[in-house]
Design a protein around this motif. Structure first.
Motif, PDB file in Angstrom:
ATOM      1  N   ASN A 120       4.511   5.565  -3.530  1.00  0.00           N
ATOM      2  CA  ASN A 120       5.554   5.038  -2.635  1.00  0.00           C
ATOM      3  C   ASN A 120       5.593   3.508  -2.664  1.00  0.00           C
ATOM      4  N   SER A 121       4.406   2.901  -2.702  1.00  0.00           N
ATOM      5  CA  SER A 121       4.350   1.439  -2.746  1.00  0.00           C
ATOM      6  C   SER A 121       4.964   0.908  -4.039  1.00  0.00           C
ATOM      7  N   ILE A 122       4.604   1.531  -5.151  1.00  0.00           N
ATOM      8  CA  ILE A 122       5.137   1.083  -6.441  1.00  0.00           C
ATOM      9  C   ILE A 122       6.647   1.292  -6.498  1.00  0.00           C
ATOM     10  N   GLN A 123       7.112   2.434  -5.984  1.00  0.00           N
ATOM     11  CA  GLN A 123       8.545   2.697  -6.011  1.00  0.00           C
ATOM     12  C   GLN A 123       9.309   1.707  -5.130  1.00  0.00           C
ATOM     13  N   SER A 124       8.728   1.337  -3.994  1.00  0.00           N
ATOM     14  CA  SER A 124       9.348   0.320  -3.144  1.00  0.00           C
ATOM     15  C   SER A 124       9.483  -1.002  -3.896  1.00  0.00           C
ATOM     16  N   TYR A 125       8.443  -1.340  -4.660  1.00  0.00           N
ATOM     17  CA  TYR A 125       8.504  -2.565  -5.463  1.00  0.00           C
ATOM     18  C   TYR A 125       9.571  -2.465  -6.560  1.00  0.00           C
ATOM     19  N   LEU A 126       9.572  -1.352  -7.298  1.00  0.00           N
ATOM     20  CA  LEU A 126      10.510  -1.206  -8.406  1.00  0.00           C
ATOM     21  C   LEU A 126      11.963  -1.238  -7.932  1.00  0.00           C
ATOM     22  N   ALA A 127      12.208  -0.592  -6.779  1.00  0.00           N
ATOM     23  CA  ALA A 127      13.578  -0.534  -6.264  1.00  0.00           C
ATOM     24  C   ALA A 127      14.052  -1.872  -5.702  1.00  0.00           C
ATOM     25  N   ASN A 128      13.104  -2.757  -5.380  1.00  0.00           N
ATOM     26  CA  ASN A 128      13.468  -4.038  -4.763  1.00  0.00           C
ATOM     27  C   ASN A 128      12.910  -5.226  -5.535  1.00  0.00           C
ATOM     28  N   ARG A 129      12.696  -5.026  -6.818  1.00  0.00           N
ATOM     29  CA  ARG A 129      12.030  -6.060  -7.613  1.00  0.00           C
ATOM     30  C   ARG A 129      12.768  -7.393  -7.564  1.00  0.00           C
ATOM     31  N   ASP A 130      14.079  -7.368  -7.736  1.00  0.00           N
ATOM     32  CA  ASP A 130      14.839  -8.627  -7.766  1.00  0.00           C
ATOM     33  C   ASP A 130      14.731  -9.378  -6.446  1.00  0.00           C
ATOM     34  N   GLY A 135       9.862 -15.901  -8.213  1.00  0.00           N
ATOM     35  CA  GLY A 135       9.523 -15.315  -9.513  1.00  0.00           C
ATOM     36  C   GLY A 135       8.051 -15.085  -9.743  1.00  0.00           C
ATOM     37  N   ASN A 136       7.200 -15.245  -8.717  1.00  0.00           N
ATOM     38  CA  ASN A 136       5.743 -15.109  -8.888  1.00  0.00           C
ATOM     39  C   ASN A 136       5.170 -13.936  -8.105  1.00  0.00           C
ATOM     40  N   PHE A 137       5.966 -12.914  -7.882  1.00  0.00           N
ATOM     41  CA  PHE A 137       5.491 -11.803  -7.060  1.00  0.00           C
ATOM     42  C   PHE A 137       4.639 -10.845  -7.881  1.00  0.00           C
ATOM     43  N   VAL A 138       3.514 -10.406  -7.303  1.00  0.00           N
ATOM     44  CA  VAL A 138       2.671  -9.355  -7.868  1.00  0.00           C
ATOM     45  C   VAL A 138       2.423  -8.328  -6.770  1.00  0.00           C
ATOM     46  N   LEU A 139       2.682  -7.075  -7.077  1.00  0.00           N
ATOM     47  CA  LEU A 139       2.449  -6.011  -6.101  1.00  0.00           C
ATOM     48  C   LEU A 139       0.948  -5.857  -5.867  1.00  0.00           C
ATOM     49  N   VAL A 168      -7.133   3.502   5.143  1.00  0.00           N
ATOM     50  CA  VAL A 168      -5.981   2.620   5.305  1.00  0.00           C
ATOM     51  C   VAL A 168      -5.439   2.289   3.914  1.00  0.00           C
ATOM     52  N   ILE A 169      -4.126   2.437   3.757  1.00  0.00           N
ATOM     53  CA  ILE A 169      -3.452   2.037   2.517  1.00  0.00           C
ATOM     54  C   ILE A 169      -2.436   0.965   2.884  1.00  0.00           C
ATOM     55  N   ARG A 170      -2.608  -0.218   2.326  1.00  0.00           N
ATOM     56  CA  ARG A 170      -1.784  -1.369   2.709  1.00  0.00           C
ATOM     57  C   ARG A 170      -1.172  -1.993   1.466  1.00  0.00           C
ATOM     58  N   ASP A 171       0.142  -2.318   1.526  1.00  0.00           N
ATOM     59  CA  ASP A 171       0.791  -2.950   0.379  1.00  0.00           C
ATOM     60  C   ASP A 171       1.646  -4.125   0.832  1.00  0.00           C
ATOM     61  N   ASN A 172       2.082  -4.918  -0.149  1.00  0.00           N
ATOM     62  CA  ASN A 172       2.988  -6.033   0.120  1.00  0.00           C
ATOM     63  C   ASN A 172       4.350  -5.788  -0.525  1.00  0.00           C
ATOM     64  N   ALA A 173       4.720  -4.503  -0.649  1.00  0.00           N
ATOM     65  CA  ALA A 173       6.022  -4.151  -1.221  1.00  0.00           C
ATOM     66  C   ALA A 173       7.130  -4.424  -0.202  1.00  0.00           C
ATOM     67  N   ALA A 174       8.293  -3.853  -0.428  1.00  0.00           N
ATOM     68  CA  ALA A 174       9.474  -4.241   0.360  1.00  0.00           C
ATOM     69  C   ALA A 174       9.570  -3.543   1.710  1.00  0.00           C
ATOM     70  N   PHE A 232       0.628   0.205 -15.166  1.00  0.00           N
ATOM     71  CA  PHE A 232       0.968  -0.877 -14.236  1.00  0.00           C
ATOM     72  C   PHE A 232      -0.132  -1.930 -14.178  1.00  0.00           C
ATOM     73  N   LEU A 233      -1.399  -1.465 -14.272  1.00  0.00           N
ATOM     74  CA  LEU A 233      -2.521  -2.405 -14.210  1.00  0.00           C
ATOM     75  C   LEU A 233      -2.577  -3.284 -15.451  1.00  0.00           C
ATOM     76  N   ARG A 234      -2.455  -2.709 -16.622  1.00  0.00           N
ATOM     77  CA  ARG A 234      -2.585  -3.518 -17.834  1.00  0.00           C
ATOM     78  C   ARG A 234      -1.356  -4.380 -18.094  1.00  0.00           C
ATOM     79  N   ASP A 235      -0.198  -3.989 -17.528  1.00  0.00           N
ATOM     80  CA  ASP A 235       1.000  -4.821 -17.657  1.00  0.00           C
ATOM     81  C   ASP A 235       1.022  -5.965 -16.650  1.00  0.00           C
ATOM     82  N   GLY A 236       0.029  -6.003 -15.752  1.00  0.00           N
ATOM     83  CA  GLY A 236      -0.043  -7.080 -14.772  1.00  0.00           C
ATOM     84  C   GLY A 236       0.945  -6.949 -13.631  1.00  0.00           C
ATOM     85  N   LEU A 237       1.546  -5.772 -13.459  1.00  0.00           N
ATOM     86  CA  LEU A 237       2.504  -5.556 -12.374  1.00  0.00           C
ATOM     87  C   LEU A 237       1.839  -5.165 -11.068  1.00  0.00           C
TER      88      LEU A 237
END
Length: 509
Positions: free
Chosen positions: A22-32, A40-44, A59-65, A180-185
């Motif tokens: 869910n966290s990754i999908q929130s990031y992908l859907a709101n990447r721009d 331009g320096n955001f990292v999930l 606890v699962i915590r993210d900085n997505a959208a 996602f880890l090796r691509d630095g996302l």
């Protein structure tokens, strides 16, 4: 329905992956929008905290959208798929099913990018059931519009990962999100420990069967095939530089997320990998991205079903196609353990075998004897026993190691057992057995060749098979001595034939 979720067939890493999805999908859907907010320096960043004090919680915590207020109805209602099902969030079940699998009581704090309120939604299964409610309350507080995060807190956790399971959580989450880890996302942490995926090293070696001095090849080939039913499989296949049953096999991915084939549970269809102890089964690995096949609702396996036979046949043909026949190379390559490493492994194996004989050998050998008999007279020449040992006892071979036991009481006798490990190429036998005829102190020596063709054929470079073979050799030797002591005629014939068959027959394909 919510109460049934606790009985789902989840494993902890796949349940935690539902929140990370869910966290990754929130990031992908709101990447721009996220990139614009952070120049331009955001990292999930996703943190998983597994805590057993004072009460078990996760606890699962993210900085997505964050979760937009317009999505609350869908996000917290079971089996309500998102409008776009082409991403990691697909069934509308993940957060709810995983949360209730872990815990009967949990909450979500979320702040959506661009909104002016932070929302808290609490889910308490006992309260929902007792009141029969179909609504939950959303508590809102004022927050800056440029903030964005989601925090899921699972309380009174039923299945808290601890000990070895916690270690597996770290390893397998790194497996699942390797792309996602090796691509630095993505920066993913478990209890503040950053996760990373270390890809296995690929074999560099000349092709099997070519002339000496041929150049080395990196044994990795791209895969991109489509079945007649329209299923596309792409990625790569390769040969491990160091064979390992747990590291071999294919990782099956979809949408850059691993679905099946964790590092210790690689996908290994028999038609491709053969029997579990084959060289192919210990060497071939790769990543295959599959399109056109549904996955289970817990996203821990592909529903291959009627497609598997076609997929496996096509893959096998592709993997072994020239000019890079991976399966033939993996099956036919032989890697000798470096001499120093082999000596160290063999010495440890000898020590271990002698220790086992010291601790348990006396009663077992006395029981195997079965009756009390006089010691055999010296073996006459011309028998299999004499032929097997003729002239060898006086030889002084190069020994890699020798380990002698303490006194072992066998019935009314005192035995000493020694294991000698030799790398003398002149010794044609796999094992040689020498025993004294002294009735007061029986001595048994087992000489084991670590350079025998059978050892070279089946002991791979990690050397793990060597100790079991040393122990089997010790068992054969002691069985021969016990059999002769019990009056069995020509007891050495079995070992003599084992030596012959291992060298002339069983070390070959």
């Amino acid at each position: 329905m919510l109460g049934v979720f606790q009985h789902l067939n989840y494993r902890p890493w796949y349940a935690l992956a539902e929140f990370i999805d869910n966290s990754i999908q929130s990031y992908l859907a709101n990447r721009d929008r996220l990139e614009a907010r952070h120049d331009g320096n955001f990292v999930l960043k996703i943190d998983v905290i597994i805590d057993d004090q004072p009460t078990p919680r996760i606890v699962i915590r993210d900085n997505a959208a964050g979760i937009a207020s317009a999505d609350y109805q869908r996000a917290f209602r079971p089996a309500e798929p998102p409008p776009d099902t082409t991403g990691l969030s697909e069934f509308g079940m993940g957060m709810k099913s995983a949360a209730f699998w872990f815990s009967p009581k949990w909450q979500v704090r979320t702040k959506a990018l661009g909104e002016s309120t932070c929302a808290t939604i609490k889910m308490d299964l006992a309260d929902i059931v007792s009141r029969g409610t179909e609504e939950v309350t959303v508590t809102r507080t004022i927050a800056p519009s440029d903030q964005h995060f989601t925090e899921v807190t699972l309380e009174a956790v039923r299945r808290l990962p601890q000990g070895r399971t916690l270690g597996k959580v770290r390893t397998y989450l790194a497996d699942i999100y390797r792309v996602f880890l090796r691509d630095g996302l993505l920066e993913l942490r478990v209890n503040d420990e950053p996760l990373c995926f270390d890809p296995p090293k690929v074999l560099n070696a000349p092709q099997h069967g070519v002339s000496e001095g041929a150049p080395s090849i990196e044994w990795r080939k791209p895969i991109d095939v489509t079945t007649t039913s329209g299923i596309r499989i792409c990625g790569f296949a390769a040969i491990l530089a160091t064979g390992s049953a747990s590291g071999a096999g294919f990782a099956l991915l979809r949408r850059d997320r691993l679905i099946q084939g964790l590092s210790e549970e690689g996908w290994k269809p028999d038609q491709i990998f053969g029997r579990p102890n084959s060289f192919r089964s210990q060497r071939v690995f790769g990543e295959l991205f599959i399109e056109g096949v549904a996955v289970s609702h817990t996203k821990d396996g592909f529903r291959l079903e009627d497609h598997e036979e076609e997929i496996v046949a096509l893959l096998k043909e592709t993997l072994d196609a020239d000019p890079m026949p991976l399966l033939r190379q993996a099956e036919n390559m032989r890697f000798r353990v470096p001499k120093l490493d082999l000596a160290a492994i063999a010495t440890a194996g000898a020590n271990s075998a002698i220790t086992a004989v010291e601790n348990r050998g006396g009663p077992a050998l006395a029981q195997a004897d079965g009756r009390s008999v006089a010691l055999d007279a010296p073996t006459p020449t011309g028998t299999p026993e004499a032929e097997a040992n003729d002239g060898v006892a006086a030889a002084t071979p190069t020994l890699v190691a020798r380990r002698e036991s303490r006194d072992i009481v066998v019935g009314t006798e005192v035995w000493k057992v020694s294991i000698e490990l030799t790398d003398d190429a002149a010794m044609t036998e796999w094992i040689l057995i020498f025993e004294s005829s002294d009735a007061r102190a029986r001595t048994v020596s087992v000489r084991f060749s670590i350079v025998h063709p059978f050892i070279q054929r089946f002991v791979t470079e990690d050397g793990t098979a060597l100790e079991p073979l040393i122990r089997m050799a010790c068992a054969l030797a002691l069985s021969q001595v016990a059999a002769r002591k019990a009056g069995v005629a020509k007891a050495g014939a079995i070992v003599m034939n084992v030596n012959h068959l291992l060298r002339e027959v069983l070390c070959h394909d």
